[in-house]
Motif scaffolding. Structure first.
Motif, PDB file in Angstrom:
ATOM      1  N   LEU A   9       0.829  -1.203   0.000  1.00  0.00           N
ATOM      2  CA  LEU A   9       0.000   0.000   0.000  1.00  0.00           C
ATOM      3  C   LEU A   9       0.868   1.259   0.000  1.00  0.00           C
ATOM      4  O   LEU A   9       0.617   2.197  -0.760  1.00  0.00           O
ATOM      5  N   ILE A  10       1.908   1.278   0.822  1.00  0.00           N
ATOM      6  CA  ILE A  10       2.827   2.430   0.856  1.00  0.00           C
ATOM      7  C   ILE A  10       3.476   2.615  -0.518  1.00  0.00           C
ATOM      8  O   ILE A  10       3.553   3.733  -1.038  1.00  0.00           O
ATOM      9  N   SER A  11       3.921   1.533  -1.110  1.00  0.00           N
ATOM     10  CA  SER A  11       4.569   1.596  -2.424  1.00  0.00           C
ATOM     11  C   SER A  11       3.613   2.095  -3.496  1.00  0.00           C
ATOM     12  O   SER A  11       3.986   2.920  -4.342  1.00  0.00           O
ATOM     13  N   LEU A  12       2.395   1.575  -3.470  1.00  0.00           N
ATOM     14  CA  LEU A  12       1.397   2.016  -4.457  1.00  0.00           C
ATOM     15  C   LEU A  12       1.079   3.499  -4.309  1.00  0.00           C
ATOM     16  O   LEU A  12       1.006   4.238  -5.302  1.00  0.00           O
ATOM     17  N   LEU A  13       0.878   3.938  -3.076  1.00  0.00           N
ATOM     18  CA  LEU A  13       0.571   5.351  -2.857  1.00  0.00           C
ATOM     19  C   LEU A  13       1.747   6.239  -3.248  1.00  0.00           C
ATOM     20  O   LEU A  13       1.560   7.296  -3.867  1.00  0.00           O
ATOM     21  N   ALA A  14       2.970   5.827  -2.916  1.00  0.00           N
ATOM     22  CA  ALA A  14       4.150   6.613  -3.296  1.00  0.00           C
ATOM     23  C   ALA A  14       4.286   6.672  -4.817  1.00  0.00           C
ATOM     24  O   ALA A  14       4.558   7.736  -5.384  1.00  0.00           O
ATOM     25  N   LYS A  56       4.236   7.554  10.546  1.00  0.00           N
ATOM     26  CA  LYS A  56       5.504   7.037  10.010  1.00  0.00           C
ATOM     27  C   LYS A  56       5.341   6.635   8.547  1.00  0.00           C
ATOM     28  O   LYS A  56       6.183   6.966   7.700  1.00  0.00           O
ATOM     29  N   ASP A  57       4.270   5.937   8.220  1.00  0.00           N
ATOM     30  CA  ASP A  57       4.035   5.497   6.840  1.00  0.00           C
ATOM     31  C   ASP A  57       3.761   6.682   5.917  1.00  0.00           C
ATOM     32  O   ASP A  57       4.223   6.708   4.774  1.00  0.00           O
ATOM     33  N   ILE A  61       5.951   7.884   2.610  1.00  0.00           N
ATOM     34  CA  ILE A  61       5.395   8.161   1.283  1.00  0.00           C
ATOM     35  C   ILE A  61       5.867   9.524   0.788  1.00  0.00           C
ATOM     36  O   ILE A  61       6.277   9.680  -0.364  1.00  0.00           O
ATOM     37  N   ILE A  62       5.831  10.524   1.659  1.00  0.00           N
ATOM     38  CA  ILE A  62       6.254  11.876   1.275  1.00  0.00           C
ATOM     39  C   ILE A  62       7.733  11.882   0.889  1.00  0.00           C
ATOM     40  O   ILE A  62       8.119  12.462  -0.131  1.00  0.00           O
TER      41      ILE A  62
END
Length: 178
Positions: A9-14, A56-57, A61-62
């Motif tokens: 999810l973090i990778s997809l959003l980033a 943290k997540d 992403i930012i």
């Protein structure tokens, strides 16, 4: 949510934030009075992350978005301006969000982020140029930040329920006032 699902999810959003940021460079700015001013469409992802992931997540992403966008189409000055705006924007949005959904909606949180992003960039411009006169753009950029923050907030408010409905996403929903 498992650790792997969280990382996906973090990778997809980033990745989405990077792609949106790169594509936005080709969209003419509605704010013609100030060159370089953009809508900040990648902040839709930041808003969604704020309401669905841990601090943290969201910070991860930012950071990934800033670094990858700079490597793909930026310069050191691009990174300095973007990171100063993103950091101040995130801090402001996080603290305003703590007031709760009964006091501040996602649109209000996003608007604060839009204003603070522009303010952070003006501070960086003032430091780089060693001139305080760039702060004279603050009233114009505040208006632009309010307008873009409202637009980003509306988009994020629309998309957030769809993120909550993802099959693998099982984290507790944070309340969002409409």
């Amino acid at each position: 949510m498992t650790r792997n699902q969280r990382l996906v999810l973090i990778s997809l959003l980033a990745a989405q934030a990077v792609i949106i940021g790169l594509l936005e460079r080709y969209i003419p700015s509605p704010f013609s009075f100030a060159p370089g001013v953009k809508l900040g469409l990648a902040n839709i992802i930041t808003c969604i992350a704020l309401y669905t992931l841990s601090v943290k997540d969201t910070v991860m992403i930012i950071i990934v978005r800033l670094i990858l966008t700079t490597f793909l189409s930026g310069t050191l000055s691009t990174f300095l301006y973007s990171s100063s705006g993103a950091i101040l924007s995130f801090i402001g949005m996080f603290f305003i969000m703590q007031l709760g959904p009964s006091r501040v909606s996602l649109i209000g949180v996003s608007t604060v982020g839009g204003v603070l992003h522009n303010f952070g960039q003006l501070i960086m411009a003032s430091i780089i140029t060693n001139e305080w006169t760039v702060l004279l753009l603050l009233p114009y950029l505040t208006g632009a930040g309010i307008l873009s923050g409202i637009a980003i907030g509306i988009a994020a408010n629309y998309l957030l329920p769809h993120v909550h409905s993802l099959r693998f996403y099982k984290a507790p929903k944070k309340e969002v006032s409409r």
